[in-house]
Write a protein that holds these residues in place. Structure first.
Motif, mmCIF file in Angstrom:
data_model
loop_
_atom_site.group_PDB
_atom_site.id
_atom_site.type_symbol
_atom_site.label_atom_id
_atom_site.label_comp_id
_atom_site.label_asym_id
_atom_site.label_seq_id
_atom_site.Cartn_x
_atom_site.Cartn_y
_atom_site.Cartn_z
ATOM 1 N N ILE A 56 19.611 -14.839 3.323
ATOM 2 C CA ILE A 56 19.120 -13.570 4.217
ATOM 3 C C ILE A 56 20.285 -12.483 4.408
ATOM 4 N N ILE A 57 21.510 -12.981 4.522
ATOM 5 C CA ILE A 57 22.579 -11.833 4.587
ATOM 6 C C ILE A 57 22.720 -11.160 3.420
ATOM 7 N N TYR A 58 22.543 -11.641 2.153
ATOM 8 C CA TYR A 58 22.499 -11.350 1.011
ATOM 9 C C TYR A 58 21.565 -10.096 1.020
ATOM 10 N N LEU A 59 20.130 -10.686 1.173
ATOM 11 C CA LEU A 59 19.107 -9.757 1.044
ATOM 12 C C LEU A 59 19.080 -8.416 2.026
ATOM 13 N N GLU A 60 19.801 -8.623 3.273
ATOM 14 C CA GLU A 60 19.936 -7.458 4.245
ATOM 15 C C GLU A 60 21.157 -6.636 4.029
ATOM 16 N N ASN A 61 22.164 -7.091 3.083
ATOM 17 C CA ASN A 61 23.104 -6.202 2.892
ATOM 18 C C ASN A 61 23.346 -5.723 1.322
ATOM 19 N N CYS A 62 22.759 -6.285 0.580
ATOM 20 C CA CYS A 62 22.882 -5.734 -0.950
ATOM 21 C C CYS A 62 22.775 -4.419 -1.275
ATOM 22 N N THR A 63 23.433 -3.812 -2.092
ATOM 23 C CA THR A 63 22.942 -2.345 -2.584
ATOM 24 C C THR A 63 21.960 -2.223 -3.502
ATOM 25 N N LEU A 64 22.463 -2.777 -4.678
ATOM 26 C CA LEU A 64 21.459 -2.808 -5.790
ATOM 27 C C LEU A 64 20.304 -3.830 -5.676
ATOM 28 N N CYS A 65 20.571 -4.934 -5.149
ATOM 29 C CA CYS A 65 19.794 -5.865 -5.127
ATOM 30 C C CYS A 65 19.180 -6.408 -6.219
ATOM 31 N N GLU A 66 19.854 -6.450 -7.200
ATOM 32 C CA GLU A 66 19.114 -7.179 -8.623
ATOM 33 C C GLU A 66 18.741 -8.589 -8.410
ATOM 34 N N TYR A 67 19.178 -9.152 -7.503
ATOM 35 C CA TYR A 67 18.697 -10.783 -7.599
ATOM 36 C C TYR A 67 17.703 -10.799 -6.162
ATOM 37 N N ARG A 68 17.152 -9.796 -5.943
ATOM 38 C CA ARG A 68 16.156 -9.785 -4.667
ATOM 39 C C ARG A 68 15.199 -10.692 -4.963
ATOM 40 N N ASP A 69 14.419 -10.656 -5.983
ATOM 41 C CA ASP A 69 13.310 -11.512 -6.180
ATOM 42 C C ASP A 69 13.782 -12.985 -6.211
ATOM 43 N N GLU A 70 15.079 -13.445 -6.899
ATOM 44 C CA GLU A 70 15.363 -14.669 -7.022
ATOM 45 C C GLU A 70 15.756 -15.219 -5.394
ATOM 46 N N ALA A 71 16.315 -14.445 -4.603
ATOM 47 C CA ALA A 71 16.749 -14.639 -3.481
ATOM 48 C C ALA A 71 15.411 -14.789 -2.504
ATOM 49 N N GLU A 72 14.362 -14.040 -2.669
ATOM 50 C CA GLU A 72 13.412 -13.964 -1.519
ATOM 51 C C GLU A 72 12.717 -15.421 -2.245
ATOM 52 N N ALA A 73 12.463 -15.837 -3.387
ATOM 53 C CA ALA A 73 11.857 -16.856 -4.061
ATOM 54 C C ALA A 73 12.529 -18.267 -3.375
ATOM 55 N N LEU A 74 13.818 -18.368 -3.337
ATOM 56 C CA LEU A 74 14.645 -19.215 -2.721
ATOM 57 C C LEU A 74 14.497 -19.531 -1.214
#
Length: 745
Positions: free
Chosen positions: A342-360
């Motif tokens: 969640i911290i990654y999703l809330e603070n990423c700039t480019l968020c290239e791994y958003r889909d993978e993080a959300e899936a996890l």
């Protein structure tokens, strides 16, 4: 005013010094008659391409004469610079006063006991005298506007920092609107073939797009911006003066510092600027960083330099951000901690791994939600020892809190004697296609593992029997309830019934064999033989006898091929086919295979095998393998068995597999090839393969057993460990699979 910070910069011509004083609002003028560049101790042609003249009239003075000689020196320089002159009263009074003057001077800085000196040509002067003479020279031209002075100072002993205050005061007294002071310890070499700064300013490059507003007047801000860009760029490229200083006499950035002729700038500068402007605009629309960097490294005038640098930096920032995020993602991608994701999703700039993080995150949430429901599911299955429910939990759980326990319970139930008895009964019924046995399993089972499979098998057998029996009644062999003689077959009715059944069960060997008998009755021997081959490949005993009979009594009246008859009938007899036994009895009793011994059998088989008969090739290989009628040879056995396998003769696969399994005198064992051959044989319904992988399983190589176990698991027939250890579970799975393949009673 205090000096600006020094810059290490490059300039193509002389050290240049300039000051700016307030100017009236200027406008572009036609022609260049009212603009003059005065060179003092500097070469006017330096930095100009060959065959190009200076863009405005120039006057060159080698040194700074005494006041008494100054007027005549300046007058002479004017005459040399202007072939045609007009005077009002005396030759020294010009009819048209000078509107604006630019100065280019070169001097050498040194220190003496009395202070700093500046040398021009061969004459060294105290700084005050230098400025006095230089100012007098400028006054002699009586310009309305003293625009920009470019002063290049050679400073081999690095005296400039100490002399700066004196130089600043001295140069300010010249009353130029702007002075560009450039200091170097060594002669300056050009970074690029750029137009000299003084010519660039006279030409109005600072006012031209994209550097200025293009109104024909260079303002202080435009001049400062252009000159600073050139000098800074030279510093970044590692060439140019050791020090560069721009001094302004006016802080009003909108004040005029030069007006410009409407005539175009020199051709080379015009062409270079146009090409670079076009390229810069193109690069501003691209994504690749390398071309932008190459342009910035090599450009002369560098239009849109700031925009390109900002774009390059932005791309670098993006790449750096992407690398940082990728590094973070590598650290957390296997993380079970929801909060870190969640911290990654809330603070990423480019968020290239958003889909993978959300899936996890979704997977973690799903597991959390499934824990309670799966716990209840497992406890219920455990308490009732419900094998089907335990397997369902094991195969479909999400949180899988009790995965190991469920696996252990499944193994425990499967090892139970009651389960084993049920399983044996089920396997027997499926293998024999005995519906009575299968029905008994359904009546008596307690665990009933495989109930659905058994019911499906019963339904399949019932449907096959329902469709196949009328076909066998009309065209089957007597052992199947059909007519003994071919002429007794009602071909039209039998073909319609058997084809309808075969359409429903296109892999059933007995139906195809029966269709072959119908074709043989019609005199279509080729179709009949194809059908018998189909039946033999599926291990239908009757197919061998029918094929042997076709060669023994050809429909076209030709002589029988007794080698084929003998081989086919022998194979059929080994499978218990009554017709095969009958044919062998006939040929032996008639002496058609007189005194048949092993040697005779080998010779007969070899003759047919050399003609390409797969069955004969098998027998030749088999004889070489066993030493029957010939010397045993694994190498020759493998050669002939491979030929038989290449033609798809099923029975040869297992014997060739045996050679690969144990190796031969010519090569090492090959478990992978052996397993492939056994499995291929099994898929084609070869009973030898079934036997070697069931009753003879303990004799198999451990690696071969492991590979077969892996295939059984992939086929969904085996749930035990893939460890190469032969056991009942493996053998039973083989029987079940073999039964599915052959589909024969």
């Amino acid at each position: 005013m205090p000096p600006r910070p020094s810059l290490r910069a490059f300039i193509t011509l002389a050290f240049v010094f300039a000051l700016v004083v307030p100017a009236h609002q200027a406008r572009a003028v036609d022609g260049a008659a009212n603009t003059q560049i005065v060179f003092v101790g500097a070469a006017p042609e330096q930095g100009l391409p060959e065959a190009e003249a200076p863009p405005v009239p120039i006057i060159a003075i080698d040194g700074l004469p005494e006041a008494s000689a100054l007027r005549s020196e300046v007058f002479g320089a004017r005459l040399r610079a202007r072939p045609v002159s007009t005077f009002v009263a005396t030759p020294s009074d010009e009819a048209r006063p000078l509107d604006q003057l630019f100065l280019v001077a070169e001097a050498t800085l040194a220190s003496a006991s009395t202070g700093f000196t500046l040398a021009v040509g061969d004459e060294r002067l105290p700084m005050a005298d230098f400025v006095t003479r230089l100012g007098a020279a400028v006054d002699a031209f009586a310009p309305r506007h003293r625009r920009i002075g470019f002063v290049h100072i050679s400073d081999a002993d690095d005296q400039f920092p100490t002399a700066l205050a004196d130089l600043h005061a001295a140069m300010s007294s010249l009353n130029f609107q702007m002075i560009v002071l450039m200091v170097s310890g060594d002669p300056i070499a050009s970074c690029q073939n750029a137009q000299p700064l003084h010519y660039s300013m006279v030409n109005g490059l600072a006012d031209r797009a994209p550097f200025g507003d293009g109104n024909g007047v260079s303002s202080i801000d435009e001049a400062e911006r252009y000159l600073s860009g050139v000098l800074t760029r030279a510093h970044e490229r590692g060439c140019g003066p050791a020090y560069s200083l721009i001094l302004k006499a006016d802080d009003d950035g909108n004040a005029d510092v030069a007006t410009h002729s409407s005539a175009p700038i020199t051709a080379s500068a015009e062409r270079q600027l146009y090409q670079e402007t076009f390229e810069a605009k193109f690069l501003l629309q691209t994504e690749a960083v390398e071309p932008m960097q190459a342009f910035l490294a090599d450009c002369v005038y560098c239009p849109h330099e700031a925009g390109l640098k900002a774009r390059v930096q932005a791309k670098r920032d993006l790449a750096r951000a992407a690398a940082l995020e990728a590094d973070i993602w590598r650290q957390i991608e296997a993380d079970a901690d929801r909060q870190r994701l969640i911290i990654y999703l809330e603070n990423c700039t480019l968020c290239e791994y958003r889909d993978e993080a959300e899936a996890l995150v979704a997977e973690i949430d799903e597991k959390l939600a499934a824990v309670e429901a799966e716990r209840n599911q497992f406890f219920a299955a455990r308490d009732s020892r419900d094998l089907a429910a335990l397997r369902q939990y094991f195969e479909t759980c999400i949180a899988c809190e009790y995965l190991e326990q469920s696996e252990a319970l499944i193994a425990s139930v499967e090892q139970d004697s009651a389960y084993q008895a049920e399983r044996a009964l089920m396997v027997e019924g499926i293998a024999s296609k005995n519906t009575d046995t299968l029905q008994k399993y359904l009546r008596d089972c307690a665990i009933c593992d495989g109930e659905e499979e058994v019911r499906a098998k019963i339904a399949l057998i019932s449907k096959l029997t329902e469709l196949r029996n009328p076909c066998l009644d009309l065209a089957g062999l007597p052992q199947h309830g059909g007519p003994r003689k071919l002429e007794e077959i009602d071909q039209t009715q039998a073909r319609a019934v058997c084809q309808a059944a075969f359409k429903e069960f296109p892999d059933d060997g007995l139906l195809q064999t029966t269709l072959g008998r119908i074709a043989q009755a019609a005199g279509d021997l080729e179709t009949a033989l194809d059908a018998y081959n189909f039946g033999m490949e599926r291990d239908v005993p009757a197919a061998f006898g029918l094929a042997a009979y076709s060669y023994f009594s050809p429909a076209d009246g030709s002589a029988p091929d007794m080698a084929k008859v003998d081989a086919l009938a022998t194979a059929g007899a080994e499978k218990g086919d009554w017709l095969s036994h009958e044919i062998l009895t006939v040929v032996y009793s008639k002496g058609l295979v007189d005194g048949k011994t092993g040697e005779d059998a080998f010779e007969a088989a070899m003759t047919v095998a050399q003609d390409g008969n797969a069955l004969a090739q098998f027998f030749v290989g088999y004889y070489y393998l066993t030493g029957t009628g010939t010397d045993a040879s694994d190498t020759l056995a493998e050669e002939w068995l491979k030929k038989s396998v290449d033609q798809g003769y099923t029975h040869a696969y297992s014997f060739l597999a045996e050679l690969h399994e144990r190796g031969s005198e010519s090569r090492e064992p090959n478990p992978d090839r052996a397993a492939d051959l056994y499995w291929s044989a099994l898929q084609q319904g070869d009973p030898t393969a079934t036997d070697r992988l069931t009753t003879q399983l303990a004799d198999r190589d451990r690696e071969v057993v492991r590979l077969i176990q892996q295939r059984l698991r992939e086929a969904g027939l085996y749930r035990g460990p893939v460890d190469g250890v032969p056991g009942r579970g493996t053998a039973n799975a083989i029987r079940e699979y073999a039964d599915r393949i052959t589909g024969q009673g």
